[in-house]
Motif scaffolding. Structure first.
Motif, mmCIF file in Angstrom:
data_model
loop_
_atom_site.group_PDB
_atom_site.id
_atom_site.type_symbol
_atom_site.label_atom_id
_atom_site.label_comp_id
_atom_site.label_asym_id
_atom_site.label_seq_id
_atom_site.Cartn_x
_atom_site.Cartn_y
_atom_site.Cartn_z
ATOM 1 N N ILE A 93 9.842 3.493 -13.479
ATOM 2 C CA ILE A 93 9.848 4.841 -12.900
ATOM 3 C C ILE A 93 8.447 5.440 -13.003
ATOM 4 N N ALA A 94 7.838 5.297 -14.175
ATOM 5 C CA ALA A 94 6.474 5.823 -14.367
ATOM 6 C C ALA A 94 5.490 5.121 -13.427
ATOM 7 N N ALA A 95 5.634 3.817 -13.249
ATOM 8 C CA ALA A 95 4.737 3.078 -12.351
ATOM 9 C C ALA A 95 4.922 3.532 -10.908
ATOM 10 N N GLY A 96 6.169 3.710 -10.481
ATOM 11 C CA GLY A 96 6.424 4.193 -9.118
ATOM 12 C C GLY A 96 5.826 5.567 -8.896
ATOM 13 N N ARG A 97 5.979 6.435 -9.889
ATOM 14 C CA ARG A 97 5.402 7.785 -9.794
ATOM 15 C C ARG A 97 3.877 7.720 -9.800
ATOM 16 N N TYR A 98 3.323 6.857 -10.647
ATOM 17 C CA TYR A 98 1.876 6.692 -10.728
ATOM 18 C C TYR A 98 1.307 6.271 -9.365
ATOM 19 N N PHE A 99 1.906 5.247 -8.777
ATOM 20 C CA PHE A 99 1.397 4.768 -7.482
ATOM 21 C C PHE A 99 1.542 5.823 -6.398
ATOM 22 N N ALA A 100 2.637 6.561 -6.433
ATOM 23 C CA ALA A 100 2.869 7.591 -5.409
ATOM 24 C C ALA A 100 1.925 8.771 -5.548
ATOM 25 N N THR A 101 1.294 8.930 -6.719
ATOM 26 C CA THR A 101 0.400 10.068 -6.922
ATOM 27 C C THR A 101 -1.081 9.692 -6.897
ATOM 28 N N ARG A 102 -1.415 8.438 -6.669
ATOM 29 C CA ARG A 102 -2.826 8.048 -6.509
ATOM 30 C C ARG A 102 -3.285 8.586 -5.164
ATOM 31 N N PRO A 103 -4.442 9.227 -5.100
ATOM 32 C CA PRO A 103 -4.869 9.901 -3.866
ATOM 33 C C PRO A 103 -4.777 9.032 -2.599
ATOM 34 N N VAL A 104 -5.289 7.830 -2.642
ATOM 35 C CA VAL A 104 -5.261 6.978 -1.440
ATOM 36 C C VAL A 104 -3.829 6.629 -1.063
ATOM 37 N N ILE A 105 -3.045 6.243 -2.072
ATOM 38 C CA ILE A 105 -1.652 5.872 -1.812
ATOM 39 C C ILE A 105 -0.843 7.106 -1.426
ATOM 40 N N ALA A 106 -1.041 8.206 -2.155
ATOM 41 C CA ALA A 106 -0.299 9.437 -1.857
ATOM 42 C C ALA A 106 -0.581 9.912 -0.438
ATOM 43 N N ASP A 107 -1.846 9.823 -0.013
ATOM 44 C CA ASP A 107 -2.197 10.231 1.345
ATOM 45 C C ASP A 107 -1.481 9.350 2.368
ATOM 46 N N SER A 108 -1.494 8.044 2.122
ATOM 47 C CA SER A 108 -0.812 7.118 3.043
ATOM 48 C C SER A 108 0.691 7.361 3.055
ATOM 49 N N LEU A 109 1.265 7.560 1.858
ATOM 50 C CA LEU A 109 2.710 7.782 1.787
ATOM 51 C C LEU A 109 3.110 9.115 2.409
ATOM 52 N N SER A 110 2.265 10.144 2.254
ATOM 53 C CA SER A 110 2.614 11.427 2.872
ATOM 54 C C SER A 110 2.503 11.336 4.384
ATOM 55 N N ARG A 111 1.577 10.519 4.855
ATOM 56 C CA ARG A 111 1.409 10.354 6.296
ATOM 57 C C ARG A 111 2.472 9.416 6.883
ATOM 58 N N TRP A 112 2.795 8.346 6.161
ATOM 59 C CA TRP A 112 3.667 7.310 6.713
ATOM 60 C C TRP A 112 4.976 7.112 5.956
ATOM 61 N N GLY A 113 5.188 7.837 4.860
ATOM 62 C CA GLY A 113 6.387 7.655 4.047
ATOM 63 C C GLY A 113 7.676 7.878 4.807
ATOM 64 N N HIS A 114 7.669 8.845 5.730
ATOM 65 C CA HIS A 114 8.876 9.127 6.516
ATOM 66 C C HIS A 114 9.237 7.961 7.426
ATOM 67 N N VAL A 115 8.264 7.099 7.707
ATOM 68 C CA VAL A 115 8.516 5.885 8.491
ATOM 69 C C VAL A 115 8.794 4.712 7.561
ATOM 70 N N LEU A 116 7.993 4.610 6.487
ATOM 71 C CA LEU A 116 8.113 3.477 5.573
ATOM 72 C C LEU A 116 9.445 3.433 4.849
ATOM 73 N N LEU A 117 9.938 4.581 4.362
ATOM 74 C CA LEU A 117 11.183 4.577 3.601
ATOM 75 C C LEU A 117 12.339 4.006 4.420
ATOM 76 N N PRO A 118 12.589 4.494 5.631
ATOM 77 C CA PRO A 118 13.679 3.885 6.404
ATOM 78 C C PRO A 118 13.441 2.398 6.697
ATOM 79 N N VAL A 119 12.195 2.039 7.002
ATOM 80 C CA VAL A 119 11.890 0.631 7.310
ATOM 81 C C VAL A 119 12.158 -0.244 6.085
ATOM 82 N N VAL A 120 11.698 0.201 4.914
ATOM 83 C CA VAL A 120 11.905 -0.581 3.691
ATOM 84 C C VAL A 120 13.391 -0.670 3.360
#
Length: 194
Positions: free
Chosen positions: A150-177
């Protein structure tokens, strides 16, 4: 035995870090996200452990032929997320945030359980040969490592590069995954003649 338990957990749950990061991205900026995701992850993983322990001691609650059908859970949740994303694609950002409070514990639990359905097949023989004492060590190590995941998932989701990508594409990635996980479970299990 602790090292073996940690290794087994890591190998069978590596894909959960991505799913957790996507859940954290979905709930970014909402109060209680970490609590809801942690609760759901623990509920789902506790269900996996309960089934595996029960099967290791001789009780089978879930017929082996039923396990591949667990893929229907993430598939349905992925389709639901895709439909919601499509419906709200033109909404203002404030409206999206007001209407979405992030992942719910039971959704996280369902995805965790379905994604870990194949883990049951790995855990049962290990637990059965480890005995009650060894099985207790495995379960304890696994439950500690769920918190690390859980901590690792939160850590990755809050890294600036990853967080930016996830905020931009997360709404697409979550359903696809989620849809991908569901289809993979269904296909690998040979359901519906796939």
């Amino acid at each position: 035995m602790i090292g073996q338990a940690a290794g087994l957990f890591a190998v069978t749950n590596i894909d959960d870090i991505l799913v957790l990061a996507l859940f954290f991205a979905q709930g970014a900026g909402h109060k209680g996200t970490t609590r809801r995701i942690a609760l759901g992850q623990y509920l789902g993983f506790a269900a996996i452990l309960a089934v595996a322990v029960a099967a290791a001691v001789g009780a089978t609650f879930l017929p082996e032929k039923a396990i591949p059908y667990l893929g229907l859970l993430p598939l349905a949740l992925g389709i639901k997320a895709a439909v919601q994303g499509w419906r709200h694609r033109g909404d203002a950002e404030e409206e999206k945030e007001a209407g979405d409070r992030g992942p719910r514990p039971l959704e996280v639990a369902a995805v965790t359980f379905a994604n870990g359905g194949d883990n049951i097949g790995v855990y049962v023989p290990v637990f059965a040969t480890a005995g009650v004492g060894g099985m207790s060590v495995y379960v304890a190590v696994f439950l500690v490592l769920v918190a690390v995941w859980i901590a690792a998932g939160r850590y990755f989701a809050t890294r600036p590069v990853i967080a930016d990508s996830l905020s931009r594409w997360g709404h697409v990635l979550l359903p696809v995954v989620l849809i991908g996980i569901g289809l993979l479970i269904l296909i690998e299990g040979g359901t519906f003649g796939l």
